[in-house]
Design a protein around this motif. Structure first.
Motif, PDB file in Angstrom:
ATOM      1  N   HIS A 137       0.833  -1.194   0.000  1.00 31.97           N
ATOM      2  CA  HIS A 137       0.000   0.000   0.000  1.00 31.97           C
ATOM      3  C   HIS A 137       0.877   1.256   0.000  1.00 31.97           C
ATOM      4  CE1 HIS A 137      -3.084  -2.826   0.992  1.00 31.97           C
ATOM      5  NE2 HIS A 137      -3.976  -1.939   1.369  1.00 31.97           N
ATOM      6  N   ASP A 138       0.461   2.250  -0.746  1.00 32.38           N
ATOM      7  CA  ASP A 138       1.090   3.564  -0.695  1.00 32.38           C
ATOM      8  C   ASP A 138       0.314   4.383   0.342  1.00 32.38           C
ATOM      9  OD1 ASP A 138       2.163   6.060  -1.054  1.00 32.38           O
ATOM     10  OD2 ASP A 138       2.179   5.961  -3.245  1.00 32.38           O
ATOM     11  N   LEU A 139       0.697   4.227   1.589  1.00 29.72           N
ATOM     12  CA  LEU A 139      -0.071   4.831   2.677  1.00 29.72           C
ATOM     13  C   LEU A 139      -0.024   6.355   2.641  1.00 29.72           C
ATOM     14  CD1 LEU A 139       0.791   2.362   5.576  1.00 29.72           C
ATOM     15  CD2 LEU A 139      -1.344   2.524   4.283  1.00 29.72           C
ATOM     16  N   ASP A 140       1.101   6.920   2.220  1.00 32.57           N
ATOM     17  CA  ASP A 140       1.175   8.379   2.120  1.00 32.57           C
ATOM     18  C   ASP A 140       0.171   8.891   1.090  1.00 32.57           C
ATOM     19  OD1 ASP A 140       3.143   8.559   4.033  1.00 32.57           O
ATOM     20  OD2 ASP A 140       4.791   8.496   2.592  1.00 32.57           O
ATOM     21  N   ALA A 141       0.122   8.217  -0.064  1.00 33.83           N
ATOM     22  CA  ALA A 141      -0.819   8.638  -1.111  1.00 33.83           C
ATOM     23  C   ALA A 141      -2.251   8.413  -0.678  1.00 33.83           C
ATOM     24  CB  ALA A 141      -0.522   7.882  -2.405  1.00 33.83           C
ATOM     25  N   MET A 142      -2.502   7.339   0.071  1.00 37.79           N
ATOM     26  CA  MET A 142      -3.861   7.091   0.551  1.00 37.79           C
ATOM     27  C   MET A 142      -4.295   8.178   1.535  1.00 37.79           C
ATOM     28  SD  MET A 142      -3.835   2.918   0.955  1.00 37.79           S
ATOM     29  CE  MET A 142      -5.564   2.811   1.437  1.00 37.79           C
ATOM     30  N   ALA A 143      -3.387   8.578   2.421  1.00 39.93           N
ATOM     31  CA  ALA A 143      -3.714   9.643   3.372  1.00 39.93           C
ATOM     32  C   ALA A 143      -3.975  10.952   2.629  1.00 39.93           C
ATOM     33  CB  ALA A 143      -2.581   9.814   4.375  1.00 39.93           C
ATOM     34  N   ALA A 144      -3.186  11.207   1.575  1.00 39.86           N
ATOM     35  CA  ALA A 144      -3.355  12.436   0.800  1.00 39.86           C
ATOM     36  C   ALA A 144      -4.647  12.421  -0.007  1.00 39.86           C
ATOM     37  CB  ALA A 144      -2.154  12.629  -0.132  1.00 39.86           C
ATOM     38  N   THR A 147     -10.534  13.318   1.592  1.00 42.14           N
ATOM     39  CA  THR A 147     -11.188  14.620   1.450  1.00 42.14           C
ATOM     40  C   THR A 147     -12.327  14.714   2.463  1.00 42.14           C
ATOM     41  OG1 THR A 147     -12.896  13.943  -0.136  1.00 42.14           O
ATOM     42  CG2 THR A 147     -10.711  14.480  -1.030  1.00 42.14           C
ATOM     43  N   GLU A 148     -13.040  15.827   2.424  1.00 44.56           N
ATOM     44  CA  GLU A 148     -14.174  15.980   3.337  1.00 44.56           C
ATOM     45  C   GLU A 148     -15.300  15.021   3.016  1.00 44.56           C
ATOM     46  OE1 GLU A 148     -16.309  19.682   0.921  1.00 44.56           O
ATOM     47  OE2 GLU A 148     -15.348  20.030   2.863  1.00 44.56           O
ATOM     48  N   ARG A 149     -15.241  14.391   1.822  1.00 42.77           N
ATOM     49  CA  ARG A 149     -16.267  13.421   1.436  1.00 42.77           C
ATOM     50  C   ARG A 149     -15.893  11.992   1.785  1.00 42.77           C
ATOM     51  NH1 ARG A 149     -17.559  14.420  -4.743  1.00 42.77           N
ATOM     52  NH2 ARG A 149     -15.276  14.477  -4.789  1.00 42.77           N
ATOM     53  N   THR A 150     -14.676  11.780   2.278  1.00 39.33           N
ATOM     54  CA  THR A 150     -14.221  10.419   2.594  1.00 39.33           C
ATOM     55  C   THR A 150     -14.925   9.912   3.849  1.00 39.33           C
ATOM     56  OG1 THR A 150     -12.048  10.931   1.666  1.00 39.33           O
ATOM     57  CG2 THR A 150     -12.236   8.956   3.034  1.00 39.33           C
ATOM     58  N   LYS A 151     -15.560   8.754   3.723  1.00 35.93           N
ATOM     59  CA  LYS A 151     -16.226   8.140   4.872  1.00 35.93           C
ATOM     60  C   LYS A 151     -15.483   6.909   5.382  1.00 35.93           C
ATOM     61  CE  LYS A 151     -19.918  10.697   5.544  1.00 35.93           C
ATOM     62  NZ  LYS A 151     -21.266  10.151   5.284  1.00 35.93           N
ATOM     63  N   VAL A 152     -14.854   6.161   4.469  1.00 34.21           N
ATOM     64  CA  VAL A 152     -14.216   4.891   4.834  1.00 34.21           C
ATOM     65  C   VAL A 152     -12.901   4.751   4.073  1.00 34.21           C
ATOM     66  CG1 VAL A 152     -14.421   2.363   4.841  1.00 34.21           C
ATOM     67  CG2 VAL A 152     -16.437   3.777   5.298  1.00 34.21           C
ATOM     68  N   SER A 173       1.482   5.211  11.946  1.00 34.21           N
ATOM     69  CA  SER A 173       1.784   6.503  11.333  1.00 34.21           C
ATOM     70  C   SER A 173       0.651   6.944  10.415  1.00 34.21           C
ATOM     71  CB  SER A 173       3.093   6.409  10.550  1.00 34.21           C
ATOM     72  OG  SER A 173       3.380   7.618   9.884  1.00 34.21           O
ATOM     73  N   PHE A 174       0.109   6.009   9.661  1.00 29.18           N
ATOM     74  CA  PHE A 174      -1.001   6.313   8.756  1.00 29.18           C
ATOM     75  C   PHE A 174      -2.239   6.755   9.526  1.00 29.18           C
ATOM     76  CE2 PHE A 174      -4.812   4.543   6.586  1.00 29.18           C
ATOM     77  CZ  PHE A 174      -4.822   5.387   5.486  1.00 29.18           C
ATOM     78  N   LEU A 175      -2.567   6.055  10.592  1.00 31.55           N
ATOM     79  CA  LEU A 175      -3.778   6.364  11.347  1.00 31.55           C
ATOM     80  C   LEU A 175      -3.704   7.743  11.987  1.00 31.55           C
ATOM     81  CD1 LEU A 175      -4.487   2.906  13.036  1.00 31.55           C
ATOM     82  CD2 LEU A 175      -5.727   3.968  11.142  1.00 31.55           C
ATOM     83  N   ARG A 176      -2.507   8.200  12.306  1.00 31.00           N
ATOM     84  CA  ARG A 176      -2.365   9.546  12.875  1.00 31.00           C
ATOM     85  C   ARG A 176      -2.723  10.632  11.857  1.00 31.00           C
ATOM     86  NH1 ARG A 176       2.145   7.106  15.640  1.00 31.00           N
ATOM     87  NH2 ARG A 176       3.576   7.747  13.967  1.00 31.00           N
ATOM     88  N   LYS A 177      -2.655  10.291  10.568  1.00 33.80           N
ATOM     89  CA  LYS A 177      -2.969  11.252   9.513  1.00 33.80           C
ATOM     90  C   LYS A 177      -4.446  11.234   9.122  1.00 33.80           C
ATOM     91  CE  LYS A 177       1.611  10.431   7.504  1.00 33.80           C
ATOM     92  NZ  LYS A 177       2.342   9.898   6.315  1.00 33.80           N
ATOM     93  N   VAL A 178      -5.187  10.233   9.580  1.00 28.25           N
ATOM     94  CA  VAL A 178      -6.579  10.066   9.168  1.00 28.25           C
ATOM     95  C   VAL A 178      -7.499  10.800  10.139  1.00 28.25           C
ATOM     96  CG1 VAL A 178      -8.436   8.394   8.795  1.00 28.25           C
ATOM     97  CG2 VAL A 178      -6.098   7.845   8.094  1.00 28.25           C
ATOM     98  N   PRO A 179      -8.411  11.603   9.629  1.00 27.76           N
ATOM     99  CA  PRO A 179      -9.373  12.266  10.526  1.00 27.76           C
ATOM    100  C   PRO A 179     -10.156  11.249  11.349  1.00 27.76           C
ATOM    101  CG  PRO A 179      -9.469  13.207   8.305  1.00 27.76           C
ATOM    102  CD  PRO A 179      -8.596  11.985   8.220  1.00 27.76           C
ATOM    103  N   PRO A 180     -10.412  11.521  12.610  1.00 24.91           N
ATOM    104  CA  PRO A 180     -11.094  10.547  13.476  1.00 24.91           C
ATOM    105  C   PRO A 180     -12.511  10.219  13.043  1.00 24.91           C
ATOM    106  CG  PRO A 180     -10.851  12.675  14.580  1.00 24.91           C
ATOM    107  CD  PRO A 180     -10.017  12.737  13.348  1.00 24.91           C
ATOM    108  N   PRO A 210     -10.500   4.657  17.968  1.00 25.27           N
ATOM    109  CA  PRO A 210     -11.923   4.285  17.962  1.00 25.27           C
ATOM    110  C   PRO A 210     -12.547   4.236  16.578  1.00 25.27           C
ATOM    111  CG  PRO A 210     -11.475   5.917  19.664  1.00 25.27           C
ATOM    112  CD  PRO A 210     -10.248   5.838  18.814  1.00 25.27           C
ATOM    113  N   ASN A 211     -11.887   4.796  15.562  1.00 28.35           N
ATOM    114  CA  ASN A 211     -12.434   4.774  14.204  1.00 28.35           C
ATOM    115  C   ASN A 211     -11.954   3.570  13.404  1.00 28.35           C
ATOM    116  OD1 ASN A 211      -9.797   5.862  14.227  1.00 28.35           O
ATOM    117  ND2 ASN A 211     -10.117   6.866  12.249  1.00 28.35           N
TER     118      ASN A 211
END
Length: 367
Positions: A137-144, A147-152, A173-180, A210-211
């Motif tokens: 997985h390209d976790l950096d690209a996935m985090a980038a 958007t505000e429309r991302t649900k999952v 590291s990836f989870l720290r970049k993901v909105p809760p 928790p997410n």
């Protein structure tokens, strides 16, 4: 004529693994569905047969006995576990609980081919992020891509079909970049086959995040593919939403009792898994010795990145009585089966080895 949802127009049919066929009547092996080649674990068949005597009754709607067994096995509250007819069903329940039209779901690609189908059925938009070297997985690209429309977000470790696993540090590291507010589904259908000590191995990730919801299944290592039992482990809030979307009586009484018996036979399970892991190591080693460049695998399959030659290779092994999973224009996934099946596959793979093909091409040019 009946009118159907426009979302169905672009949904491909899910292709199950082809059954093996050998016209000459010789041995044939199915290496196309990542199934456990061994029979049910000790005590499982007896438990299923006993349960079959009560098929005139509905099963326990929430599979209480199975939830208790899973709670004890993974040291989590029953309120943090949901079960359904396979881990894919639970993924669909997560999407049903979170996604509306116009919402986005991010996942790596190529990955499990049911992901785009499930996302479109939920009415959401798929955001596919290409894999990087060695099928990871390209976790950096996935985090980038969030958007505000991302649900999952879906992460698959080990990834199907490439076999690459994800480290604990990389996921953290990836989870720290993901909105809760964004649900992260960690699909660990092949976790029992992982031997990399750095790979993620915490079904209770929700305690820190928790997410996060972790999916596991009884279809692969436990050998219950024909009964369809999967589980999701997450926070009480996430699991409560998932349960609201679960089909009533999704896990039959037979499947529930077989799963409980499988958990009780963990010693035998680990022995069988070790045999499959040893075969995976052998297959990878012999493929590389023959000149194949194949990525490491932490699952019960290997990935051959054949590109446009994928179809021809799949046909070649099929003629020898072996069915594999072809991904047109990309590669072939080969399940690890019983030793004779793996050896027969390796015979064909050696004839197709890049080193041998290069030598043959040079000889042809010289002639």
């Amino acid at each position: 004529m009946p009118r159907f949802r426009p979302a169905l127009d672009d949904i491909p049919d899910y292709r199950p693994g082809e059954p093996p066929l050998r016209p000459d009547g010789g041995p044939a092996y199915k290496l196309s569905s990542n199934e456990n080649p061994y029979p049910p674990l000790p005590g499982v068949l007896d438990a299923a047969i006993d349960a079959a005597a009560r098929i005139n009754r509905y099963p326990d709607m929430v599979s209480s006995a199975l939830l208790d067994a899973l709670s004890a096995r993974f040291a989590v509250s029953v309120d943090c576990i949901a079960v359904s007819s396979g881990s894919l069903a639970l993924l669909q329940h997560v999407l049903q609980a979170t996604c509306d039209s116009g919402d986005e779901v991010v996942y790596a690609w190529r990955s499990f081919e049911a992901y785009p189908i499930s996302v479109k059925l939920a009415g959401a938009t798929a955001v596919e992020v290409p894999l990087i070297t060695d099928g990871k997985h390209d976790l950096d690209a996935m985090a980038a891509s969030v958007t505000e429309r991302t649900k999952v977000i879906i992460v698959c470790s080990p990834n199907n079909p490439t076999g690459a696993s994800m480290s604990t540090d990389d996921l953290a590291s990836f989870l720290r970049k993901v909105p809760p507010a964004v649900i992260v589904v960690v699909d660990e259908a092949y976790r029992e086959f992982v031997r990399d000590p750095e790979s993620i191995d915490d079904p209770a990730l929700y305690r820190l995040h928790p997410n996060v919801v972790v999916l596991r299944t009884f279809s692969k290592a436990y050998g219950l593919a024909g009964l369809r039992v999967g589980m999701a482990i997450g926070s009480n809030e996430v699991i409560s939403a998932v349960r609201k979307c679960t089909t009533p009586f999704a896990v039959s009484h037979i499947a529930q009792e077989a799963a409980i018996a499988s958990l009780a036979a963990e010693a035998a399970l680990l022995e069988r898994v070790e045999m499959l892991v040893a075969e995976r190591v052998r297959v990878l080693s012999e493929l590389r010795a023959a000149g194949w460049e194949v990525p490491d695998s932490q699952a019960n399959f290997v990935w051959l990145p054949l590109g446009e030659r994928a179809g021809a290779f799949a046909a070649a092994v099929k003629s020898e009585g072996i069915s594999v999973r072809e991904f047109a224009g990309e590669g072939v996934r080969v399940s690890i089966g019983e030793r004779p099946a793996n050896s027969l596959f390796l015979e064909v793979a050696r004839r197709w080895a890049p080193r041998r093909r290069a030598v043959s091409a040079r000889l042809s040019d010289n002639n």
